[in-house]
Scaffold this active site. Structure first.
Site, PDB file in Angstrom:
ATOM      1  N   ASP A  65      17.520   5.152 -14.846  1.00 59.01           N
ATOM      2  CA  ASP A  65      17.582   3.694 -14.782  1.00 59.01           C
ATOM      3  C   ASP A  65      18.846   3.198 -15.457  1.00 59.01           C
ATOM      4  OD1 ASP A  65      15.312   2.910 -13.475  1.00 59.01           O
ATOM      5  OD2 ASP A  65      14.424   1.871 -15.174  1.00 59.01           O
ATOM      6  N   TYR A  67      20.679   0.891 -18.248  1.00 57.44           N
ATOM      7  CA  TYR A  67      20.240   0.335 -19.531  1.00 57.44           C
ATOM      8  C   TYR A  67      19.695  -1.072 -19.293  1.00 57.44           C
ATOM      9  CZ  TYR A  67      23.055   4.057 -21.728  1.00 57.44           C
ATOM     10  OH  TYR A  67      23.585   5.259 -22.121  1.00 57.44           O
ATOM     11  N   PHE A  78      24.640   6.459 -18.245  1.00 61.07           N
ATOM     12  CA  PHE A  78      24.920   6.847 -19.636  1.00 61.07           C
ATOM     13  C   PHE A  78      26.063   6.057 -20.278  1.00 61.07           C
ATOM     14  CE2 PHE A  78      22.880  10.705 -17.914  1.00 61.07           C
ATOM     15  CZ  PHE A  78      21.824  10.815 -18.800  1.00 61.07           C
ATOM     16  N   HIS A 187      17.144  16.658 -21.241  1.00 62.24           N
ATOM     17  CA  HIS A 187      17.810  15.355 -21.305  1.00 62.24           C
ATOM     18  C   HIS A 187      18.433  15.176 -22.688  1.00 62.24           C
ATOM     19  CE1 HIS A 187      18.249  10.957 -21.189  1.00 62.24           C
ATOM     20  NE2 HIS A 187      18.202  11.083 -19.869  1.00 62.24           N
TER      21      HIS A 187
END
Length: 221
Positions: A65, A67, A78, A187
């Site tokens: 998704d 942020y 990211f 992750h």
């Protein structure tokens, strides 16, 4: 449908843009932007594609998704814009790069410099409601980004796919590992990374080694 996206992607994905699900997705997204606070800003929805043309793509990093906090999302997974505090996952990415390659940890969390070198920073879902993680999942974005991965994987050879966490690994399960390098690990979020498997994965040096072996310029991480 005339989608405002970089030309090589527009050509590669032109059939996708004409499918009924995509029209429904765009109608949903337009209504969301008109009625509530959505991230990233509308003009940055396809930012990952505009910074990294299909013809230039060498590495694909899959996120989930955007942020959902103020000022954070700008269309690259990211990444955060200049002046925005680095989220914990990004801090762990930079720590691993430092340990792997010896490069200093940058002050900025803006990863446009990666995109401009051929790193497609692709979220599975390209929009989200403010403060509501996952709010635009299962609306059609995942179908679109699956098509993106499939198209680029079929068009090119010797791409590197970095699949971090179970979600990204499921999404990239169909990638031909005889044609491309697929690197998997946990992750980089603190919850996952601190259990082990993130630090010391050497994925960034392994990526560059593979690129160089196939006559491609390594990424300046």
């Amino acid at each position: 449908m005339d989608v405002k996206i970089e030309e090589s992607w527009k050509e590669l994905l032109k059939e996708e843009f004409e499918k009924p699900y995509f029209s429904e997705l765009i109608s949903f997204v337009k209504n969301e932007y008109a009625t509530t606070r959505i991230y990233p800003p509308g003009k940055l929805i396809f930012n990952a594609f505009n910074h990294c043309p299909a013809d230039n793509t060498k590495v694909v990093i899959l996120g989930q998704d955007p942020y959902h906090g103020p000022g954070q999302a700008h269309g690259l997974c990211f990444s955060v814009p200049e002046g925005i505090e680095q989220p914990p996952s990004l801090q762990n990415i930079f720590k691993e790069i430092h340990d792997d390659l010896g490069t200093p940890v940058p002050a900025s969390g803006n990863l446009e410099r990666w995109s401009d070198q051929g790193v497609l920073l692709l979220n599975a879902t390209l929009t989200v409601r403010a403060h509501q993680a996952g709010s635009h999942q299962n609306k059609g974005w995942e179908t679109f980004t699956d098509a993106v991965i499939r198209a680029i994987a079929e068009k090119k050879e010797h791409l590197v796919f970095l699949l971090w966490g179970s979600y990204a690994q499921r999404k990239g399960a169909f990638i031909n590992t005889n044609r491309h390098l697929v690197l998997k690990c946990v992750h980089p979020s603190p919850l996952s990374a601190n259990r082990g498997g993130w630090f010391g994965n050497h994925q960034f040096s392994r990526t560059n080694q593979y690129l160089q072996e196939h006559g491609l310029k390594p990424i300046e991480w």
